[in-house]
Design a protein around this motif. Sequence first.
Motif, PDB file in Angstrom:
ATOM      1  N   THR A  50      -8.132   2.462  -3.173  1.00 30.00           N
ATOM      2  CA  THR A  50      -7.117   1.433  -2.999  1.00 30.00           C
ATOM      3  C   THR A  50      -5.812   1.948  -3.611  1.00 30.00           C
ATOM      4  O   THR A  50      -5.846   2.575  -4.673  1.00 30.00           O
ATOM      5  CB  THR A  50      -7.530   0.133  -3.725  1.00 30.00           C
ATOM      6  N   PRO A  51      -4.664   1.669  -2.985  1.00 25.72           N
ATOM      7  CA  PRO A  51      -3.402   2.073  -3.610  1.00 25.72           C
ATOM      8  C   PRO A  51      -3.249   1.435  -4.990  1.00 25.72           C
ATOM      9  O   PRO A  51      -3.561   0.248  -5.166  1.00 25.72           O
ATOM     10  CB  PRO A  51      -2.333   1.541  -2.649  1.00 25.72           C
ATOM     11  N   LEU A  52      -2.795   2.225  -5.964  1.00 25.21           N
ATOM     12  CA  LEU A  52      -2.543   1.700  -7.309  1.00 25.21           C
ATOM     13  C   LEU A  52      -1.460   0.623  -7.288  1.00 25.21           C
ATOM     14  O   LEU A  52      -1.535  -0.351  -8.020  1.00 25.21           O
ATOM     15  CB  LEU A  52      -2.117   2.823  -8.255  1.00 25.21           C
ATOM     16  N   LYS A  53      -0.445   0.845  -6.446  1.00 26.08           N
ATOM     17  CA  LYS A  53       0.615  -0.154  -6.318  1.00 26.08           C
ATOM     18  C   LYS A  53       0.012  -1.413  -5.706  1.00 26.08           C
ATOM     19  O   LYS A  53      -0.731  -1.345  -4.734  1.00 26.08           O
ATOM     20  CB  LYS A  53       1.737   0.344  -5.400  1.00 26.08           C
ATOM     21  N   ARG A  54       0.342  -2.547  -6.260  1.00 22.26           N
ATOM     22  CA  ARG A  54      -0.174  -3.827  -5.768  1.00 22.26           C
ATOM     23  C   ARG A  54       0.465  -4.203  -4.433  1.00 22.26           C
ATOM     24  O   ARG A  54       1.616  -3.860  -4.160  1.00 22.26           O
ATOM     25  CB  ARG A  54       0.107  -4.939  -6.786  1.00 22.26           C
ATOM     26  N   ASN A  55      -0.300  -4.919  -3.606  1.00 24.19           N
ATOM     27  CA  ASN A  55       0.175  -5.475  -2.335  1.00 24.19           C
ATOM     28  C   ASN A  55       0.687  -4.424  -1.350  1.00 24.19           C
ATOM     29  O   ASN A  55       1.633  -4.672  -0.611  1.00 24.19           O
ATOM     30  CB  ASN A  55       1.244  -6.542  -2.580  1.00 24.19           C
ATOM     31  N   VAL A  56       0.060  -3.258  -1.377  1.00 23.42           N
ATOM     32  CA  VAL A  56       0.416  -2.203  -0.430  1.00 23.42           C
ATOM     33  C   VAL A  56      -0.631  -2.104   0.672  1.00 23.42           C
ATOM     34  O   VAL A  56      -0.300  -2.084   1.848  1.00 23.42           O
ATOM     35  CB  VAL A  56       0.575  -0.842  -1.142  1.00 23.42           C
ATOM     36  N   GLY A  57      -1.896  -2.024   0.280  1.00 23.83           N
ATOM     37  CA  GLY A  57      -2.914  -1.792   1.291  1.00 23.83           C
ATOM     38  C   GLY A  57      -4.256  -2.391   0.967  1.00 23.83           C
ATOM     39  O   GLY A  57      -4.479  -2.953  -0.101  1.00 23.83           O
TER      40      GLY A  57
ATOM     41  N   LEU B  85      -8.234  -4.840  10.932  1.00 30.08           N
ATOM     42  CA  LEU B  85      -8.042  -3.396  10.985  1.00 30.08           C
ATOM     43  C   LEU B  85      -8.888  -2.707  12.055  1.00 30.08           C
ATOM     44  O   LEU B  85      -8.358  -1.919  12.845  1.00 30.08           O
ATOM     45  CB  LEU B  85      -8.322  -2.774   9.607  1.00 30.08           C
ATOM     46  N   VAL B  86     -10.176  -2.975  12.100  1.00 31.72           N
ATOM     47  CA  VAL B  86     -11.027  -2.269  13.060  1.00 31.72           C
ATOM     48  C   VAL B  86     -10.629  -2.634  14.496  1.00 31.72           C
ATOM     49  O   VAL B  86     -10.630  -1.772  15.371  1.00 31.72           O
ATOM     50  CB  VAL B  86     -12.522  -2.510  12.766  1.00 31.72           C
TER      51      VAL B  86
ATOM     52  N   LYS C  96      -1.342  -4.407   3.756  1.00 31.79           N
ATOM     53  CA  LYS C  96      -0.610  -5.552   3.183  1.00 31.79           C
ATOM     54  C   LYS C  96       0.894  -5.363   3.324  1.00 31.79           C
ATOM     55  O   LYS C  96       1.617  -6.310   3.611  1.00 31.79           O
ATOM     56  CB  LYS C  96      -0.985  -5.742   1.719  1.00 31.79           C
ATOM     57  N   LEU C  97       1.356  -4.152   3.148  1.00 29.01           N
ATOM     58  CA  LEU C  97       2.777  -3.847   3.304  1.00 29.01           C
ATOM     59  C   LEU C  97       3.220  -4.109   4.746  1.00 29.01           C
ATOM     60  O   LEU C  97       4.238  -4.765   4.984  1.00 29.01           O
ATOM     61  CB  LEU C  97       3.032  -2.388   2.925  1.00 29.01           C
ATOM     62  N   ARG C  98       2.436  -3.652   5.709  1.00 29.87           N
ATOM     63  CA  ARG C  98       2.772  -3.867   7.122  1.00 29.87           C
ATOM     64  C   ARG C  98       2.725  -5.345   7.482  1.00 29.87           C
ATOM     65  O   ARG C  98       3.564  -5.834   8.234  1.00 29.87           O
ATOM     66  CB  ARG C  98       1.824  -3.079   8.033  1.00 29.87           C
ATOM     67  N   LYS C  99       1.780  -6.065   6.927  1.00 31.05           N
ATOM     68  CA  LYS C  99       1.641  -7.500   7.190  1.00 31.05           C
ATOM     69  C   LYS C  99       2.873  -8.258   6.668  1.00 31.05           C
ATOM     70  O   LYS C  99       3.408  -9.125   7.347  1.00 31.05           O
ATOM     71  CB  LYS C  99       0.376  -8.008   6.504  1.00 31.05           C
TER      72      LYS C  99
END
Length: 117
Positions: free
Chosen positions: A35-42, A65-66, A109-112
């Motif tokens: 999971t990305p360390l940065k929050r709300n990325v992925g 996603l799938v 999450k970033l794209r959303k």
Amino acid sequence: MTPEDLKTLIHQVAEATPEIGPLEESLKWGEQSFTPLKRNVGSSVRIAPRPDGELALMFICHTNLVDEFRGLYPDALTYEGNRAIVLSPGIDADREALKHCIALALTYKLRKRMKRI
């Protein structure tokens, strides 16, 4: 492809995608999770080796996603429900498609959020 190959591929995607940044590695349900360390990325990506030699790249089932991957790569990868991309032993996976799917998951999450703007 081995679990170690897949782990390397996940890290390569994260390193090549500045929005993702470093990854946190953990065990979720007994599977390696990234999971990305940065929050709300992925969203997390998990590696699930199977007794028959298959390898599943697992995604959170309540995301789309799938379905997104299926729309982009209907014949390039093998899918299992709304949870996984399945890699069979001895069959070369489309690495570019796989890398793109990993990047899409790790930026989910970033794209959303960007779609709402």
